[in-house]
Design an enzyme around this catalytic site. Sequence first.
Site, short mmCIF file in Angstrom:
data_model
loop_
_atom_site.label_atom_id
_atom_site.label_comp_id
_atom_site.label_asym_id
_atom_site.label_seq_id
_atom_site.Cartn_x
_atom_site.Cartn_y
_atom_site.Cartn_z
CG ASN A 8 -1.83 1.17 1.30
OD1 ASN A 8 -1.41 2.29 1.02
ND2 ASN A 8 -3.07 0.95 1.64
CG HIS A 11 1.06 6.48 4.53
ND1 HIS A 11 0.06 7.42 4.72
CD2 HIS A 11 0.65 5.38 5.18
CE1 HIS A 11 -0.90 6.90 5.47
NE2 HIS A 11 -0.56 5.66 5.76
CG HIS A 44 -8.23 4.12 1.14
ND1 HIS A 44 -8.39 4.00 2.50
CD2 HIS A 44 -9.46 4.43 0.65
CE1 HIS A 44 -9.66 4.24 2.82
NE2 HIS A 44 -10.32 4.52 1.71
NE ARG A 46 -9.39 8.66 4.13
CZ ARG A 46 -9.69 7.85 5.16
NH1 ARG A 46 -8.97 6.79 5.43
NH2 ARG A 46 -10.69 8.14 5.93
NE ARG A 50 -7.57 11.46 5.34
CZ ARG A 50 -7.97 10.91 6.47
NH1 ARG A 50 -7.12 10.15 7.16
NH2 ARG A 50 -9.17 11.11 6.95
CD GLU A 71 -6.97 -0.27 1.09
OE1 GLU A 71 -7.09 0.80 1.72
OE2 GLU A 71 -6.15 -1.13 1.39
CB THR A 102 -9.46 1.88 7.40
OG1 THR A 102 -9.01 2.47 6.18
CG2 THR A 102 -10.79 1.23 7.18
CD GLU A 152 -7.28 -5.98 3.21
OE1 GLU A 152 -7.78 -5.48 2.17
OE2 GLU A 152 -6.33 -5.46 3.82
CG HIS A 201 -5.62 -1.53 9.47
ND1 HIS A 201 -5.10 -0.87 10.56
CD2 HIS A 201 -6.25 -0.60 8.73
CE1 HIS A 201 -5.41 0.39 10.47
NE2 HIS A 201 -6.10 0.60 9.38
N1 PXP Z 1 -5.98 -2.90 4.22
C1 PXP Z 1 -6.92 -1.93 4.28
C2 PXP Z 1 -8.30 -2.27 3.87
C3 PXP Z 1 -6.59 -0.63 4.68
O1 PXP Z 1 -7.56 0.32 4.72
C4 PXP Z 1 -5.26 -0.33 5.01
C5 PXP Z 1 -4.89 1.08 5.39
O2 PXP Z 1 -5.13 1.91 4.30
C6 PXP Z 1 -4.31 -1.36 4.92
C7 PXP Z 1 -4.71 -2.64 4.56
C8 PXP Z 1 -2.87 -1.13 5.22
O3 PXP Z 1 -2.70 -0.80 6.54
P1 PXP Z 1 -1.29 -0.31 7.06
O4 PXP Z 1 -0.95 0.96 6.34
O5 PXP Z 1 -1.49 -0.14 8.52
O6 PXP Z 1 -0.32 -1.42 6.72
#
Ligand code: PXP
Length: 248
Positions: A8, A11, A44, A46, A50, A71, A102, A152, A201
């Site tokens: 992901n 960031h 994601h 959003r 953001r 996402e 999330t 998930e 997550h």
């Molecule tokens: N899976 C989902 C559905 C999420 O919303 C997120 C955060 O955007 C992640 C995985 C990844 O989480 P993390 O950034 O804490 O690894």
Amino acid sequence: MAARLNVNIDHVATIREARKTIEPSIITAAVICEQAGANGITVHLRQDRRHIQDRDIELLRDVVTTYLNVEMAATDEMVSIALRTKPDAVSLVPESPNEITTEGGLDVIANFEMVKKAVESLRAQEIFVSIFIDPDLEQISAAQGVGAQQVELCTAEYAELTLSSRAAHGEGAQKAAAEVSRIAAAAAHARSLGMLVAAGHGLTYRNVGALAAIPEIEEFNIGHNIISRSVFVGLDQAVREMIEAIAT
Ligand code: PXP
């Protein structure tokens, strides 16, 4: 076989949006992740935009050659963006405007018709649909009811339990182990209903191992920990280390 890793890269866009400028490039980030061996890229989109922007999805769709997982909330606006840009997969997630990230899985039972409508529209265009969900057997059954192909499992609670050093022994370790068992039971339930299983997550190099040992979990979506580590060791190495942590 080890579970797949989708990185992901939200960031990377968070840093870019901090200055509303053009760097760091999430396209470069996606290519580096793929070259380091990631099986896919997750972002994601959003509703408050953001970090990831609509244009990022379009560019990533052209560049990502592995697997693009977007996402999003199950709204008409988001679904229409997915239908236009055609990611390989959409992961439906809950969203609330003031959350830092999330906060848990989607309540499919409470939003059954809305989620079903979104799943049907996406699947009609051959977009693979996953639902981010708490490791709760009734929610998993509801995810099957709306036609999702994958769940998930939200690992936020497990991640929280493993954050402090207390998790290494005593009551803390027992609580973390109990949460791993809950996730394993949820994964087995989802598989028994014919769905594929992902998890994500709050996962880190240190806590992913216990979940990687659950055979039903075939995919991890991990962001913050990898991007954080990349600040110090570079993105290529950070991704390789996570692949190794999942494999061992
Ligand atoms: N899976 C989902 C559905 C999420 O919303 C997120 C955060 O955007 C992640 C995985 C990844 O989480 P993390 O950034 O804490 O690894």
